[in-house]
Design an enzyme around this catalytic site. Structure first.
Site, PDB file in Angstrom:
ATOM      1  N   LYS A  13      24.601  -6.204 -30.396  1.00 25.49           N
ATOM      2  CA  LYS A  13      24.954  -7.557 -31.077  1.00 25.49           C
ATOM      3  C   LYS A  13      25.838  -8.462 -30.048  1.00 25.49           C
ATOM      4  O   LYS A  13      25.608  -9.569 -29.796  1.00 25.49           O
ATOM      5  CB  LYS A  13      25.668  -7.127 -32.173  1.00 25.49           C
ATOM      6  CG  LYS A  13      24.970  -6.305 -33.183  1.00 25.49           C
ATOM      7  CD  LYS A  13      25.642  -6.319 -34.328  1.00 25.49           C
ATOM      8  CE  LYS A  13      26.944  -5.404 -34.467  1.00 25.49           C
ATOM      9  NZ  LYS A  13      26.824  -3.789 -33.808  1.00 25.49           N
ATOM     10  N   ARG A  87      28.667  -6.947 -43.214  1.00 23.30           N
ATOM     11  CA  ARG A  87      28.464  -5.686 -43.176  1.00 23.30           C
ATOM     12  C   ARG A  87      28.258  -5.033 -44.361  1.00 23.30           C
ATOM     13  O   ARG A  87      28.170  -3.671 -44.515  1.00 23.30           O
ATOM     14  CB  ARG A  87      29.701  -4.880 -42.297  1.00 23.30           C
ATOM     15  CG  ARG A  87      29.141  -4.882 -40.847  1.00 23.30           C
ATOM     16  CD  ARG A  87      30.701  -4.286 -40.346  1.00 23.30           C
ATOM     17  NE  ARG A  87      30.653  -3.509 -39.135  1.00 23.30           N
ATOM     18  CZ  ARG A  87      30.617  -3.700 -37.962  1.00 23.30           C
ATOM     19  NH1 ARG A  87      30.882  -5.002 -37.321  1.00 23.30           N
ATOM     20  NH2 ARG A  87      30.479  -3.015 -36.904  1.00 23.30           N
ATOM     21  N   ARG A 126      29.947   3.345 -22.220  1.00 22.07           N
ATOM     22  CA  ARG A 126      30.846   2.411 -21.898  1.00 22.07           C
ATOM     23  C   ARG A 126      32.396   2.788 -21.805  1.00 22.07           C
ATOM     24  O   ARG A 126      32.983   2.386 -20.993  1.00 22.07           O
ATOM     25  CB  ARG A 126      30.644   1.324 -23.298  1.00 22.07           C
ATOM     26  CG  ARG A 126      31.814   0.218 -23.140  1.00 22.07           C
ATOM     27  CD  ARG A 126      31.749  -0.993 -24.192  1.00 22.07           C
ATOM     28  NE  ARG A 126      31.585  -0.579 -25.670  1.00 22.07           N
ATOM     29  CZ  ARG A 126      31.486  -1.225 -26.696  1.00 22.07           C
ATOM     30  NH1 ARG A 126      30.690  -2.511 -26.575  1.00 22.07           N
ATOM     31  NH2 ARG A 126      31.478  -0.686 -27.994  1.00 22.07           N
ATOM     32  N   ARG A 138      37.923   1.478 -25.486  1.00 13.44           N
ATOM     33  CA  ARG A 138      38.418   1.066 -26.813  1.00 13.44           C
ATOM     34  C   ARG A 138      38.641   2.092 -27.725  1.00 13.44           C
ATOM     35  O   ARG A 138      37.923   3.221 -27.514  1.00 13.44           O
ATOM     36  CB  ARG A 138      36.818   0.320 -27.363  1.00 13.44           C
ATOM     37  CG  ARG A 138      36.907  -1.067 -28.131  1.00 13.44           C
ATOM     38  CD  ARG A 138      35.741  -1.933 -28.305  1.00 13.44           C
ATOM     39  NE  ARG A 138      34.981  -1.263 -29.456  1.00 13.44           N
ATOM     40  CZ  ARG A 138      34.054  -1.974 -30.010  1.00 13.44           C
ATOM     41  NH1 ARG A 138      33.583  -2.754 -29.628  1.00 13.44           N
ATOM     42  NH2 ARG A 138      33.846  -1.435 -31.438  1.00 13.44           N
ATOM     43  N   ARG A 149      31.547   5.422 -37.457  1.00 11.39           N
ATOM     44  CA  ARG A 149      30.921   4.134 -37.279  1.00 11.39           C
ATOM     45  C   ARG A 149      29.645   4.077 -37.855  1.00 11.39           C
ATOM     46  O   ARG A 149      28.920   3.193 -38.625  1.00 11.39           O
ATOM     47  CB  ARG A 149      31.118   3.499 -36.032  1.00 11.39           C
ATOM     48  CG  ARG A 149      32.507   3.112 -35.595  1.00 11.39           C
ATOM     49  CD  ARG A 149      32.683   3.060 -34.182  1.00 11.39           C
ATOM     50  NE  ARG A 149      31.938   2.125 -33.472  1.00 11.39           N
ATOM     51  CZ  ARG A 149      31.973   1.821 -32.224  1.00 11.39           C
ATOM     52  NH1 ARG A 149      32.554   2.780 -31.455  1.00 11.39           N
ATOM     53  NH2 ARG A 149      31.407   0.788 -31.679  1.00 11.39           N
TER      54      ARG A 149
END
Ligand code: AP5
Length: 192
Positions: A13, A87, A126, A138, A149
């Site tokens: 996204k 969401r 990542r 992160r 998540r």
């Protein structure tokens, strides 16, 4: 043009929102980025959401709707890209009401479809890249938070696919190709 990019963590996204900003001069509204900024700058709200975000859970509808409401008061530029918002069903209803209040419409909801094993690979990848480069990782880019998540996505966010399909706004794209391929597919569903 106002659009929503809808998809699970790691669907791309943020990556594709950046492309749309570049191509079309649209304004990216990422609630994840806004919340991370609040967390990093240590605001009261940032302190409140930090542990929730790190665990991979969703923060309250009230907080994120408030963040979006503020942004809609400003410049509309070439239109908004809602990245990671809405969401939940209450967030979707709130967005509809806010757009109406500002005399705006929603033009498309782009659902980015990516298999779970690929999502996990992208997020873990990542984190590894950041570690190798000596950059901060992160706090929710680890297998434990990612599991939460994904669970949050399937439980609370995926019902939005049916919600927007029923309104005739849903456009689904295959998010499994390269970044350029996905970009081309999004351009195609959005039209010139
Ligand atoms: P948020 O920041 O929205 O994170 P997310 O949706 O969980 O996931 P990402 O940002 O990691 O995924 P993405 O789809 O943007 O993919 P990206 O382009 O980065 O939310 C974080 C947290 O904030 C939530 O868990 C929650 O706590 C809170 N929150 C935010 N909004 C909320 C809301 N509305 N309500 C309640 N709580 C909220 O790409 C990922 C990786 O894949 C990158 O390394 C990228 O380079 C790579 N990649 C992208 N596309 C491709 C491709 N086509 N091929 C190969 N690699 C690719």
């Amino acid at each position: 043009m106002n659009i929503i990019l809808l998809g699970p963590p790691g669907a791309g996204k943020g990556t594709q929102a950046a492309k749309l900003v570049e191509e079309r001069g649209m304004i990216q509204l990422s609630t994840g980025d806004m919340l991370r900024e609040a967390k990093a700058s240590g605001t009261e709200m940032g302190k409140k959401v930090a542990a929730i975000m790190d665990a991979g859970e969703l923060v309250t509808d009230e907080i994120v709707i408030g963040l979006i409401e503020e942004k809609l008061e400003g410049d509309t530029g070439g239109g908004f890209i809602f990245d990671g918002f809405p969401r939940t069903l209450p967030q979707a209803d709130a967005l509809g009401a806010l757009l109406e209040k500002h005399g705006q419409t929603l033009d498309a909801v782009v659902e980015m479809r990516v298999d779970d094993d690929v999502l996990v690979g992208r997020i873990v990848g990542r984190a590894e890249e950041a570690r190798k480069a000596g950059q901060p990782v992160r706090a929710d880019d680890n297998e434990e938070s990612l599991k939460i998540r994904l669970m949050e996505y399937y439980k609370k966010t995926s019902p939005l696919i049916g919600y927007y399909w029923a309104k005739g706004d849903l456009k689904s794209v295959n998010g499994l190709g390269t970044i350029d391929e996905v970009q081309a597919e999004i351009a195609e569903v959005l039209g010139a």
